[in-house]
Motif scaffolding. Sequence first.
Motif, PDB file in Angstrom:
ATOM      1  N   GLY A 113      -5.201  83.545  68.698  1.00 19.47           N
ATOM      2  CA  GLY A 113      -4.336  84.346  69.556  1.00 19.47           C
ATOM      3  C   GLY A 113      -3.329  83.459  70.255  1.00 19.47           C
ATOM      4  O   GLY A 113      -2.313  83.092  69.686  1.00 19.47           O
ATOM      5  N   ASP A 114      -3.631  83.059  71.485  1.00 17.92           N
ATOM      6  CA  ASP A 114      -2.707  82.229  72.255  1.00 17.92           C
ATOM      7  C   ASP A 114      -2.796  80.746  71.910  1.00 17.92           C
ATOM      8  O   ASP A 114      -1.999  79.945  72.383  1.00 17.92           O
ATOM      9  CB  ASP A 114      -2.949  82.421  73.756  1.00 17.92           C
ATOM     10  CG  ASP A 114      -2.529  83.808  74.225  1.00 17.92           C
ATOM     11  OD1 ASP A 114      -1.538  84.342  73.687  1.00 17.92           O
ATOM     12  OD2 ASP A 114      -3.194  84.361  75.114  1.00 17.92           O
ATOM     13  N   VAL A 115      -3.772  80.385  71.103  1.00 18.87           N
ATOM     14  CA  VAL A 115      -3.907  79.016  70.597  1.00 18.87           C
ATOM     15  C   VAL A 115      -3.947  79.099  69.079  1.00 18.87           C
ATOM     16  O   VAL A 115      -4.746  79.842  68.515  1.00 18.87           O
ATOM     17  CB  VAL A 115      -5.195  78.333  71.124  1.00 18.87           C
ATOM     18  CG1 VAL A 115      -5.352  76.942  70.522  1.00 18.87           C
ATOM     19  CG2 VAL A 115      -5.206  78.278  72.645  1.00 18.87           C
ATOM     20  N   VAL A 116      -3.066  78.339  68.435  1.00 10.47           N
ATOM     21  CA  VAL A 116      -3.059  78.290  66.976  1.00 10.47           C
ATOM     22  C   VAL A 116      -3.326  76.847  66.566  1.00 10.47           C
ATOM     23  O   VAL A 116      -2.661  75.916  67.037  1.00 10.47           O
ATOM     24  CB  VAL A 116      -1.714  78.782  66.393  1.00 10.47           C
ATOM     25  CG1 VAL A 116      -1.703  78.633  64.873  1.00 10.47           C
ATOM     26  CG2 VAL A 116      -1.455  80.227  66.792  1.00 10.47           C
ATOM     27  N   VAL A 117      -4.325  76.678  65.703  1.00  6.73           N
ATOM     28  CA  VAL A 117      -4.752  75.357  65.274  1.00  6.73           C
ATOM     29  C   VAL A 117      -4.270  75.125  63.850  1.00  6.73           C
ATOM     30  O   VAL A 117      -4.481  75.965  62.969  1.00  6.73           O
ATOM     31  CB  VAL A 117      -6.291  75.233  65.340  1.00  6.73           C
ATOM     32  CG1 VAL A 117      -6.728  73.813  65.021  1.00  6.73           C
ATOM     33  CG2 VAL A 117      -6.820  75.689  66.697  1.00  6.73           C
ATOM     34  N   HIS A 118      -3.625  73.984  63.642  1.00  8.32           N
ATOM     35  CA  HIS A 118      -3.142  73.588  62.322  1.00  8.32           C
ATOM     36  C   HIS A 118      -3.914  72.345  61.898  1.00  8.32           C
ATOM     37  O   HIS A 118      -3.765  71.288  62.516  1.00  8.32           O
ATOM     38  CB  HIS A 118      -1.647  73.256  62.369  1.00  8.32           C
ATOM     39  CG  HIS A 118      -0.795  74.378  62.847  1.00  8.32           C
ATOM     40  ND1 HIS A 118      -0.262  75.309  61.995  1.00  8.32           N
ATOM     41  CD2 HIS A 118      -0.391  74.726  64.101  1.00  8.32           C
ATOM     42  CE1 HIS A 118       0.460  76.175  62.702  1.00  8.32           C
ATOM     43  NE2 HIS A 118       0.381  75.847  63.976  1.00  8.32           N
ATOM     44  N   ILE A 119      -4.747  72.487  60.870  1.00  8.47           N
ATOM     45  CA  ILE A 119      -5.506  71.358  60.341  1.00  8.47           C
ATOM     46  C   ILE A 119      -4.920  71.040  58.970  1.00  8.47           C
ATOM     47  O   ILE A 119      -5.114  71.785  58.017  1.00  8.47           O
ATOM     48  CB  ILE A 119      -7.012  71.679  60.231  1.00  8.47           C
ATOM     49  CG1 ILE A 119      -7.567  72.146  61.573  1.00  8.47           C
ATOM     50  CG2 ILE A 119      -7.772  70.452  59.710  1.00  8.47           C
ATOM     51  CD1 ILE A 119      -8.991  72.672  61.511  1.00  8.47           C
ATOM     52  N   PHE A 120      -4.175  69.975  58.912  1.00  7.79           N
ATOM     53  CA  PHE A 120      -3.467  69.594  57.697  1.00  7.79           C
ATOM     54  C   PHE A 120      -4.226  68.554  56.896  1.00  7.79           C
ATOM     55  O   PHE A 120      -4.988  67.761  57.459  1.00  7.79           O
ATOM     56  CB  PHE A 120      -2.118  68.945  58.052  1.00  7.79           C
ATOM     57  CG  PHE A 120      -1.057  69.894  58.506  1.00  7.79           C
ATOM     58  CD1 PHE A 120      -0.299  70.600  57.601  1.00  7.79           C
ATOM     59  CD2 PHE A 120      -0.787  70.047  59.861  1.00  7.79           C
ATOM     60  CE1 PHE A 120       0.705  71.449  58.021  1.00  7.79           C
ATOM     61  CE2 PHE A 120       0.215  70.901  60.291  1.00  7.79           C
ATOM     62  CZ  PHE A 120       0.958  71.595  59.367  1.00  7.79           C
ATOM     63  N   HIS A 121      -3.945  68.534  55.598  1.00  6.59           N
ATOM     64  CA  HIS A 121      -4.203  67.349  54.792  1.00  6.59           C
ATOM     65  C   HIS A 121      -3.078  66.384  55.150  1.00  6.59           C
ATOM     66  O   HIS A 121      -1.950  66.809  55.424  1.00  6.59           O
ATOM     67  CB  HIS A 121      -4.169  67.707  53.302  1.00  6.59           C
ATOM     68  CG  HIS A 121      -4.569  66.588  52.409  1.00  6.59           C
ATOM     69  ND1 HIS A 121      -3.743  65.525  52.150  1.00  6.59           N
ATOM     70  CD2 HIS A 121      -5.722  66.364  51.725  1.00  6.59           C
ATOM     71  CE1 HIS A 121      -4.352  64.687  51.323  1.00  6.59           C
ATOM     72  NE2 HIS A 121      -5.559  65.175  51.058  1.00  6.59           N
TER      73      HIS A 121
END
Length: 111
Positions: free
Chosen positions: A83-91
């Motif tokens: 919602g108000d926090v978006v997590v991006h876990i990339f290679h």
Amino acid sequence: MDILQIAQQVAGVLEDKKAENIVTLDIKDLSTIADYFVICHGNSSTQVQALAAELRKNLMESEIEISKIVGYDAARWVLVDLGDVVVHIFHRDEREYYNLERIWGDASIVG
């Protein structure tokens, strides 16, 4: 728990699981998408999946609602929408290519 505390918890979980170069961006004055982006990377597809799985487990234990998780199977860019926090876990390779920190360069970095 407020939104910043959730972002900090996410960053802590990722740090404990050995995510690389964790950055939390405050984007609340720049976009209606979210208030915070937490960005990190892993050095392999296996590590990316392990980071996402550990984060999911921790959030469920903390009773923090996960709106959506996408990209887990490909493990190149996993997005965890809280919602108000978006997590991006990339290679690592995708993080260098997409360079979200540059795109959101006007955002301030949170501790």
